[in-house]
Design a protein around this motif. Structure first.
Motif, PDB file in Angstrom:
ATOM      1  N   LYS A 224       0.815  -1.213   0.000  1.00 26.77           N
ATOM      2  CA  LYS A 224       0.000   0.000   0.000  1.00 26.77           C
ATOM      3  C   LYS A 224       0.851   1.265   0.000  1.00 26.77           C
ATOM      4  O   LYS A 224       0.574   2.225  -0.724  1.00 26.77           O
ATOM      5  CB  LYS A 224      -0.934  -0.008   1.212  1.00 26.77           C
ATOM      6  CG  LYS A 224      -1.980   1.094   1.211  1.00 26.77           C
ATOM      7  CD  LYS A 224      -2.963   0.887   2.349  1.00 26.77           C
ATOM      8  CE  LYS A 224      -4.074   1.919   2.305  1.00 26.77           C
ATOM      9  NZ  LYS A 224      -5.052   1.708   3.421  1.00 26.77           N
ATOM     10  N   THR A 225       1.925   1.285   0.812  1.00 27.91           N
ATOM     11  CA  THR A 225       2.733   2.502   0.967  1.00 27.91           C
ATOM     12  C   THR A 225       3.992   2.514   0.120  1.00 27.91           C
ATOM     13  O   THR A 225       4.633   3.549  -0.030  1.00 27.91           O
ATOM     14  CB  THR A 225       3.135   2.669   2.442  1.00 27.91           C
ATOM     15  OG1 THR A 225       4.017   1.591   2.808  1.00 27.91           O
ATOM     16  CG2 THR A 225       1.912   2.664   3.341  1.00 27.91           C
TER      17      THR A 225
ATOM     18  N   ARG B  48       1.114  -7.531   2.148  1.00 31.15           N
ATOM     19  CA  ARG B  48      -0.068  -6.772   2.562  1.00 31.15           C
ATOM     20  C   ARG B  48      -0.126  -6.651   4.077  1.00 31.15           C
ATOM     21  O   ARG B  48       0.084  -7.636   4.793  1.00 31.15           O
ATOM     22  CB  ARG B  48      -1.348  -7.474   2.096  1.00 31.15           C
ATOM     23  CG  ARG B  48      -1.656  -7.340   0.630  1.00 31.15           C
ATOM     24  CD  ARG B  48      -2.995  -8.003   0.360  1.00 31.15           C
ATOM     25  NE  ARG B  48      -3.359  -7.925  -1.025  1.00 31.15           N
ATOM     26  CZ  ARG B  48      -3.961  -6.879  -1.595  1.00 31.15           C
ATOM     27  NH1 ARG B  48      -4.242  -5.822  -0.850  1.00 31.15           N
ATOM     28  NH2 ARG B  48      -4.263  -6.884  -2.865  1.00 31.15           N
TER      29      ARG B  48
ATOM     30  N   ASP C 259      -5.340  -4.436   6.011  1.00 34.31           N
ATOM     31  CA  ASP C 259      -5.836  -4.054   4.692  1.00 34.31           C
ATOM     32  C   ASP C 259      -6.918  -4.978   4.149  1.00 34.31           C
ATOM     33  O   ASP C 259      -7.424  -4.737   3.063  1.00 34.31           O
ATOM     34  CB  ASP C 259      -4.683  -4.008   3.688  1.00 34.31           C
ATOM     35  CG  ASP C 259      -3.739  -2.855   3.962  1.00 34.31           C
ATOM     36  OD1 ASP C 259      -2.632  -2.874   3.396  1.00 34.31           O
ATOM     37  OD2 ASP C 259      -4.107  -1.955   4.748  1.00 34.31           O
TER      38      ASP C 259
ATOM     39  N   ASP D 184      -5.478  -8.422  -6.179  1.00 30.98           N
ATOM     40  CA  ASP D 184      -5.854  -7.087  -6.675  1.00 30.98           C
ATOM     41  C   ASP D 184      -6.624  -7.196  -7.981  1.00 30.98           C
ATOM     42  O   ASP D 184      -6.292  -8.009  -8.832  1.00 30.98           O
ATOM     43  CB  ASP D 184      -4.609  -6.227  -6.877  1.00 30.98           C
ATOM     44  CG  ASP D 184      -4.040  -5.770  -5.543  1.00 30.98           C
ATOM     45  OD1 ASP D 184      -2.831  -5.520  -5.482  1.00 30.98           O
ATOM     46  OD2 ASP D 184      -4.820  -5.691  -4.576  1.00 30.98           O
TER      47      ASP D 184
END
Length: 670
Positions: free
Chosen positions: A479-480, A553, A557, A670
Motif C-alpha cells: 500500500k505505501t 499486505r 488491509d 488485486d
C-alpha cells in the motif's frame, strides 16, 4: 538404442527421488461408476481414454464395453475427470461383451482388440452375429487404418475350446496372449493359459518410447497351461501385462475360504524363458492377517474404509492395468463403500513395484575456452538421492569432435531414479547435469550429453560497492511502497525442501549464486500476511544483477476472513462439516463484496515427491473451490494455486507440525 543429444553448460534439476507415500485409493464417482458393474478397466498409453465393461443402463443389453475420456488430459498433475462413458456400439450386442485386451500401435492408437463374448446367430445386424463354441469365447477384431472402423469380429478357433475361455491379455509386443479357461488339462477351476504367435507381415520401423508391435496378424498357436508355477487348484483370472511385457498381473482366490479374489503379479525371467512364482500385491505382508495402511501394496488389499479386517475375506479385486508412465494402477473391486457392485479405482504404483533397467550415460566433456573445443580431463560424480554412487572420469581428446558419437566418458546406471551429475575440472567452473530416469524410461536406452565447462577468468568489478552479485530482493508494503525493515525471507527449491533463511543486509536479501532451477521465496513480517513468490527458471537470467521487489499486505488491509485456514488429515482431500461452516462465512463475504478476488492456495507437508505433493495440494484447493462455487461464488473471482511444501507454517520434523502444514488458506488478489 535410443539416443538423446544434449549440449549444455548448466542444467536445472528438480527434487531428488523420494519414496512414494502410501496413498489411499481413489474411487471414481458418477458418471464413471454407477450402482451397476464397472469392471476390468484398461487405461490407454497416454492416459486419455479408459475402456471398461459394464451392465449399466443405456447399452445394447447385458454386459457391454464402454469408453470414457479424461477431460483433464493432457495435464497429468490433475485428478482425472472422466466424461460420461460412451457405449462401444460397433462391437456390442444384446448378449455378453467384456473382459478384453487392447493392443496399441507405435502411434498409441488401438490396433487390435480381443474380447470375451458368446456364440449368437440371432442378431439383427449380420455384422454382430457370432460364430463360436459353447460357453464363453475369445474374439478378435482389428482397426481399419483407412476408415477407423473395427473389422468384423472373428472367433479364434485356434485358441478357444468347448469350455469357458475368457479374459484375454495380449502382450504389448503382440507375441503372447494369456487368458483364463476351465478346459481340461489345468490344475482345477479356472487356470491361466498362454498362446504365442510369430509375425507374418513386415513390421513397421520401431519408434522409440512407443509400444513395439513385433508380431502382427500372425496365427495363434495351440494354448498351453502356464503350469504349477502360476496356477493352483483354485481360480486364476483377469490377467494383464505390464507395458514392458515382463510382468503379468492377475487375480486369484487361492487358499481363501470365502473364494474371494486378490491381486498377484509374476515376473518374466528372460534367461529361463518363463514366469516366476507369483507374489501377492502387498508383499511382504500376508493378506490373511489384519492389514495396515503401512503395507507396501496398500491399498490394493485393504478395505476402502481402512478398517482392520482382511479385505481378502470381504471383497473381490479383479481386473488391473497400469499406466504407460508406470505411475498409476487402475483396478476394479466390489469393496465396501462403492457406488454399487464392482467399481473402478485408481492408486499410485508403489515405488518398489516400478521397473528398473540398465541405462547408458555417455558423452563429451568439452573445454569451452576456445572456439574449436577439445575433450577435457574431468571428474564426474553421479549422485543417487544424496550419496555419490559413482565417480568416473573423462579423458582429454582432440581431433574432429563434430561427430555425434564422439565421446570421452561412458558409464551404466539404473533407471527409476533421479540422478545429479557434478562435473568438475581444475581451472574450470563446475557444473551439474540432471538425469531424470523416473517413470517410463524403458529398456535398452541411453543418453548422450555434451557438457561444456567454462574456464575461470578474473572478473572486473567496476562498482564494487554498488554492483549486485546474483539476484537481490527487497520487501515492501504494497500500500505505501515503503521498505519493511523486519522482514525475513526463506529460499526453497526442489533440493532445498526445508527452506534456507536468507541473510538481511541493509534491508535487502541477496542470492549471490543464481539458481539453476525453479525456486520460491517465502516472505514473512510482523503485522503483514506472509506470501510465497514463485520464480520459473526461464525468468532467472532477467533477474540477475537487478533488484526484485516483493510486496506484502498489511493485515489491516483486508477482512479477517482471509485468515481462515482449512486443515486436512494426511493424504486427505475432502472437507469436513466444520470446514464447510468456515467456507459458508467466506462465501457470503465474497458474494456481498463483488470487487473482492481470492487465491485459494493448497499446501502439503514435505513427505513425498514434488509431483505428488503438487497434485495433492491442487486437489485440496479444488475441493474448496468447488464448494465455494456451490455456494454461489463466481468462478472468475477465485484462482486455484498449488504450493506443495514450500510455504510451511510449522516445522515438518514432527507430526504436529506437518498436520498444520496440510492446509488450504486464502490470499487477496488485486
Amino acid at each position: 538404442m535410443k539416443k538423446l543429444l544434449i549440449s549444455l553448460i548448466i542444467l536445472a534439476f528438480p527434487l531428488l527421488a523420494q519414496p512414494l507415500p502410501k496413498v489411499k485409493d481413489v474411487r471414481f464417482y458418477q458418471p464413471l461408476n454407477t450402482q451397476n458393474v464397472e469392471y476390468s478397466p484398461i487405461i490407454s498409453p497416454t492416459g486419455r481414454y479408459l475402456v471398461f465393461q459394464s451392465n449399466r443402463p443405456g447399452g445394447e443389453g447385458g454386459m457391454d464395453i464402454w469408453i470414457s475420456e479424461n477431460l483433464s488430459f493432457p495435464d497429468r498433475m490433475k485428478l482425472p475427470v472422466w466424461s460420461p462413458p460412451k457405449n462401444f456400439r460397433e462391437l456390442n450386442t444384446s448378449n455378453f461383451e467384456g473382459m478384453f485386451s487392447i493392443l496399441f500401435d507405435e502411434e498409441e492408437k488401438p490396433y487390435e482388440l480381443y474380447f470375451t463374448s458368446v456364440r449368437d446367430k440371432t442378431q439383427a445386424d449380420p455384422k454382430k452375429n457370432r460364430e463360436g463354441y459353447d460357453g464363453l469365447n475369445i474374439y478378435y477384431t482389428k482397426i481399419n487404418q483407412r476408415t477407423g472402423l473395427w473389422s468384423l469380429p472373428v472367433h479364434l478357433n485356434e485358441v478357444n475350446s468347448h469350455f469357458e475361455d475368457k479374459m484375454p491379455a495380449v502382450s504389448p509386443d503382440g507375441c503372447s496372449m494369456v487368458f483364463s479357461s476351465n478346459r481340461p488339462g489345468g490344475l482345477g477351476g479356472f487356470d491361466l493359459w498362454i498362446s504365442k504367435r510369430e509375425p507374418t507381415t513386415e513390421t513397421k520401423e520401431i519408434i522409440p518410447d512407443k509400444p513395439k508391435i513385433k508380431c502382427r496378424d500372425g496365427v495363434w498357436q495351440k494354448p498351453i497351461s502356464m503350469g504349477t508355477i502360476i496356477n493352483t487348484k483354485d481360480d486364476e483370472i483377469s490377467p494383464h501385462y505390464h507395458w514392458d511385457g515382463l510382468r503379468l498381473y492377475f487375480s486369484s482366490n487361492r487358499g481363501d475360504k470365502n473364494r474371494k479374489f486378490s491381486f498377484y503379479y509374476s515376473e518374466y525371467n528372460e534367461l529361463q524363458n518363463n514366469f516366476e512364482a507369483p507374489v501377492l500385491l502387498g508383499s511382504p505382508f500376508n493378506t490373511k492377517q489384519q492389514l495396515s495402511g503401512e503395507s507396501t501394496g496398500f491399498p490394493f488389499d485393504t478395505p476402502a474404509d481402512y478398517s482392520t479386517y482382511s479385505l481378502w475375506e470381504e471383497s473381490d479385486n479383479e481386473g488391473i492395468s497400469v499406466t504407460f508412465d508406470d505411475l498409476w494402477f487402475y483396478f476394479s473391486s466390489n469393496r465396501p463403500g462403492g457406488e454399487g457392485q464392482f467399481d473402478i479405482y485408481r492408486s499410485m504404483v508403489p515405488e518398489d513395484l516400478r521397473r528398473s533397467y540398465e541405462f547408458i550415460f555417455r558423452g563429451l566433456v568439452l573445454d569451452g575456452s576456445e572456439a574449436i573445443m577439445i575433450g577435457l580431463d574431468s571428474t564426474l560424480k553421479i549422485y543417487d538421492d544424496t550419496r555419490p554412487i559413482q565417480v568416473i572420469t573423462s579423458k582429454r581428446i582432440g581431433g574432429d569432435l563434430s561427430l555425434t558419437d564422439a565421446e570421452n566418458f561412458r558409464t551404466t546406471i539404473k533407471t527409476g531414479k533421479l540422478y545429479r551429475v557434478e562435473v568438475s575440472s581444475p581451472g574450470f567452473h563446475p557444473t551439474e547435469v540432471l538425469l531424470d530416469l523416473r517413470g517410463n524410461v524403458g529398456k535398452d536406452k541411453e543418453q548422450y550429453s555434451q557438457i561444456i565447462l567454462q574456464p575461470i577468468r578474473p572478473t572486473k568489478d567496476e562498482r564494487p560497492d554498488k554492483a549486485i552479485q546474483g539476484i537481490r530482493f527487497i520487501v515492501k508494503d504494497r500500500k505505501t511502497d515503503l521498505v519493511i525493515p523486519n522482514a525475513t525471507c526463506y529460499y526453497f527449491d526442489d533440493l532445498t525442501r526445508k527452506g534456507k533463511s536468507l541473510e538481511s543486509k541493509d534491508s535487502h536479501f541477496d542470492l549471490d549464486k543464481s539458481p539453476t532451477m525453479d525456486f520460491e521465496i517465502l516472505v514473512r513480517a510482523k503485522g503483514f500476511k506472509e506470501e510465497t513468490f514463485l520464480f520459473s527458471k526461464d525468468k532467472i537470467s532477467g533477474m540477475e544483477g537487478k533488484e526484485t521487489v516483493l510486496y506484502l499486505r498489511n493485515l489491516n488491509d483486508f477482512d479477517n476472513l482471509y485468515n481462515a485456514i482449512i486443515y486436512f488429515p494426511f493424504n486427505e482431500r475432502t472437507l469436513s462439516d466444520e470446514d464447510k461452516k468456515k467456507l459458508d462465512l467466506f462465501a457470503d463475504f465474497l458474494i456481498q463484496h463483488k470487487n473482492e478476488k481470492v487465491e485459494i492456495g493448497g499446501h502439503t507437508d514435505n513427505i513425498g515427491n514434488k509431483e505428488y505433493n503438487i497434485s495433492l495440494s491442487e486437489d485440496r484447493a479444488l475441493s474448496v473451490y468447488q464448494y465455494m462455487r456451490l455456494k454461489g461464488v463466481p468462478k472468475e473471482r477465485m484462482k486455484v494455486q498449488a504450493y506443495h511444501y514450500s510455504q510451511p507454517i510449522a516445522e515438518n520434523e514432527t507430526e504436529e507440525g506437518r498436520s498444520r502444514n496440510r492446509r488450504v488458506n486464502f490470499k487477496k488478489i488485486d
